[in-house]
Design a protein around this motif. Structure first.
Motif, PDB file in Angstrom:
ATOM      1  N   ARG A 224       0.997  -1.186   0.052  1.00 20.65           N
ATOM      2  CA  ARG A 224      -0.219   0.073  -0.042  1.00 20.65           C
ATOM      3  C   ARG A 224       0.901   1.184  -0.062  1.00 20.65           C
ATOM      4  NH1 ARG A 224      -3.097  -1.082   4.302  1.00 20.65           N
ATOM      5  NH2 ARG A 224      -1.791   0.028   5.768  1.00 20.65           N
ATOM      6  N   SER A 248     -14.882  -4.988   2.643  1.00 25.06           N
ATOM      7  CA  SER A 248     -14.628  -3.807   3.054  1.00 25.06           C
ATOM      8  C   SER A 248     -13.051  -3.801   3.326  1.00 25.06           C
ATOM      9  CB  SER A 248     -15.390  -3.213   4.103  1.00 25.06           C
ATOM     10  OG  SER A 248     -15.385  -3.841   5.342  1.00 25.06           O
ATOM     11  N   TRP A 249     -12.636  -4.712   4.061  1.00 24.35           N
ATOM     12  CA  TRP A 249     -11.210  -4.619   4.058  1.00 24.35           C
ATOM     13  C   TRP A 249     -10.366  -4.545   2.936  1.00 24.35           C
ATOM     14  CZ3 TRP A 249      -7.933  -8.406   2.285  1.00 24.35           C
ATOM     15  CH2 TRP A 249      -8.626  -9.756   1.663  1.00 24.35           C
ATOM     16  N   LYS A 252      -9.411  -1.242   2.050  1.00 25.48           N
ATOM     17  CA  LYS A 252      -8.525  -0.366   3.150  1.00 25.48           C
ATOM     18  C   LYS A 252      -6.950  -0.740   2.292  1.00 25.48           C
ATOM     19  CE  LYS A 252     -11.058  -0.827   7.327  1.00 25.48           C
ATOM     20  NZ  LYS A 252     -10.889  -1.181   8.817  1.00 25.48           N
ATOM     21  N   ASP A 255      -6.563   1.715  -0.082  1.00 25.67           N
ATOM     22  CA  ASP A 255      -6.778   3.277   0.301  1.00 25.67           C
ATOM     23  C   ASP A 255      -5.356   3.992   0.224  1.00 25.67           C
ATOM     24  OD1 ASP A 255      -7.661   5.450   1.258  1.00 25.67           O
ATOM     25  OD2 ASP A 255      -8.499   4.858   3.060  1.00 25.67           O
ATOM     26  N   VAL A 273     -13.486   3.243   4.693  1.00 26.39           N
ATOM     27  CA  VAL A 273     -12.398   4.210   4.125  1.00 26.39           C
ATOM     28  C   VAL A 273     -12.583   5.577   4.116  1.00 26.39           C
ATOM     29  CG1 VAL A 273     -11.752   2.301   2.569  1.00 26.39           C
ATOM     30  CG2 VAL A 273     -13.240   4.020   1.564  1.00 26.39           C
TER      31      VAL A 273
END
Length: 539
Positions: A224, A248-249, A252, A255, A273
């Protein structure tokens, strides 16, 4: 930029980088508005002459036919005739009437950028939905000046990915809003190792030609951080597309404060997020005309020449692009099976409607089942209870409060999970909520739970009787219309013949239903359940 011109420029790149000095070339390009002053400063900031030349070529490769012609003329004007000769035979032909600023259509340059970014091509049979595509573009426009998230959500098979890709096939979207390019990642259902592999692949794609990162990132946090740096430094104002996100993880992990377009069945996927978040709902299905057009293209006929079963097939598909495409693909191979596939649709034999297509699923039952499989175990049970709902009927919250013996807040929380995952739809009228299923979802549920339907209908009758022990619902009860409309039907489907007979001949029921709905509805019930009532009377 045309493909042959781009290929020529790439073949000649090494010779051009080695020989040219960029300062005078850029003066020419800026005067013709091919480059901006900001581009010039970025090029000048490079350490060596070759690095400056390499970056200048990168900028030209991101532009259109006019840019490469301007670059060719600059080479001639500045005495690089031998280098200009390398490009001469593959220069694009631009008519005198062509303005240097192209239309908003699908230019060769846009096609190249989409291809490089991995954006899927149009399906073999494609029918445009211009209003939805324009809605998506209008929302994407909001990311032009600042990072953020755009989520396209909807139920299985509604065409989210196809619509997302189509919205990107536009010159203005690519050149003005996302000049850094578009980068498509097919996510799907992944574990953490799978997501790390996706991140590693993306970092590798972004760092091509750079010696800064000789080895791939070892974990998602490192990936990331690297992705954030690469997108900020090398690909500013680019669009990252995360297709078919389930968890949803996952978001992240991506993000990185950039511009992101997501397709998902889950409306609430971006709640985890930060940053601007915009939603686009894909609820509306294909119109009858669009459905017929898809079938006609699959079987290579004019719409007017389609057999009469075509209209019924489109109606049975309930506007689903997935189902229409599956049927069309099957009919292309078996053009005499119109009647057969219509019968399969009418009898809800979804497993027999199976064919590879441009969608990720080869059958409707597969697409529907995977949405339910990701639910928590207790939510699966609650969702199964919805098998007893009627088509085109919106159910108030209180009915489900009675069914599950819960407070309204608990019920609404459960139902919101289904709504967020596009497994249920909600209408809000002031403070009241009413819920309903898409026809295809209801067809799938009833087929999956066919053997349990009598028990499920009996359950709601028992729960109704526990709530309304010594009285019938009154006009002040939010759920009264539902019970007077469908309680008898639930009893009939539950094989509760005695209870149905007792209800239908209760003077209090007759009086209350007549006052609420008029005598026609009551008479209709007596006609519909005559065979049950006559049997009970004769016992």
């Amino acid at each position: 930029m045309e493909e042959r011109t781009r290929s020529c420029l790439l073949r000649s790149r090494s010779a051009i980088e080695q020989d040219i000095k960029t300062s005078y070339i850029m003066d020419h390009l800026i005067s013709e508005e091919v480059l901006h002053l900001e581009d010039e400063q970025t090029v000048k900031a490079q350490a060596t002459q070759r690095e400056r030349a390499a970056l200048l070529l990168d900028l030209i490769l991101q532009k259109d036919n006019y840019a490469v012609i301007s670059f060719y003329n600059a080479l001639l004007n500045e005495g690089y005739k031998e280098l200009a000769a390398l490009l001469q035979d593959d220069l694009p032909i631009i008519s005198p009437s062509t303005n240097k600023i192209s239309t908003d259509g699908l230019t060769a340059y846009v096609q190249t950028i989409l291809c490089e970014g991995g954006v899927p091509q149009r399906p073999v049979v494609f029918v445009d939905r211009p209003e939805l595509v324009q809605t998506i573009r209008n929302v994407l426009c909001k990311l032009e000046t600042a990072p953020g998230w755009v989520t396209i959500y909807g139920m299985a098979g509604c065409g989210k990915s196809v619509l997302a890709a189509e919205a990107l096939r536009n010159r203005r979207v690519i050149t003005e809003w996302f000049p850094g390019g578009v980068h498509w990642v097919a996510v799907g259902k992944q574990d953490r190792a799978g997501i790390l592999a996706k991140l590693q692949n993306l970092c590798s794609r972004f760092s091509q030609g750079s010696q800064s990162y000789p080895s791939p990132p070892l974990n998602t946090e490192e990936a990331r951080d690297r992705l954030r740096f690469l997108m900020a430094r090398k690909y500013p104002r680019s669009l990252l597309v995360l297709d078919d996100v389930w968890d949803s993880w996952v978001l992240k992990c991506f993000d990185v404060q950039c511009r992101v377009l997501i397709t998902s069945r889950d409306k609430s996927i971006t709640e985890a997020v930060t940053g601007n978040n915009f939603l686009v709902s894909v609820q509306s299905g294909l119109s009858n005309d669009k459905g017929l057009e898809i079938l006609a293209r699959f079987v290579n006929l004019e719409v007017s020449l389609l057999p009469e079963q075509a209209h019924s097939i489109v109606q049975e598909c309930k506007g689903s692009p997935l189902v229409v495409s599956l049927i069309g693909a099957l009919l292309r191979e078996f053009p005499n099976r119109w009647v057969y596939y219509l019968k399969q649709l009418q009898s809800k034999q979804f497993k027999r409607i199976r064919k590879s297509s441009s969608y990720d699923y080869e059958a409707l039952d597969e697409a529907m089942a995977i949405s339910i499989e990701v639910l928590e175990e207790d939510h699966k049970v609650y969702y199964k209870d919805l098998s007893i709902l009627k088509k085109d009927v919106k159910v108030p919250t209180k009915v489900l409060c009675i069914l599950w013996e819960m407070d309204a807040e608990e019920v609404e929380d459960i139902l919101q999970v289904f709504v967020n995952k596009s497994l249920l739809f909600c209408d809000r009228n002031g403070k009241s909520f009413q819920y309903y299923l898409h026809d295809l979802q209801l067809d799938f549920l009833t087929e999956q739970n066919r053997d349990r339907l009598p028990d499920l209908h009996a359950k709601i009758v028992r729960q109704y009787k526990k709530t309304y022990i010594r009285r019938f619902p009154s006009l002040s009860d939010e759920d009264c219309m539902y019970w007077y409309s469908f309680l008898a039907n639930h009893m009939a489907k539950a094989n509760m013949d005695k209870e149905l007979y007792s209800l239908m001949f209760s003077m209090d029921w007759i009086k209350a239903k007549t006052e609420l709905m008029g005598p026609a509805q009551l008479i209709n019930d007596f006609v519909e359940y005559k065979h049950i009532l006559d049997k009970e009377r004769d016992i």
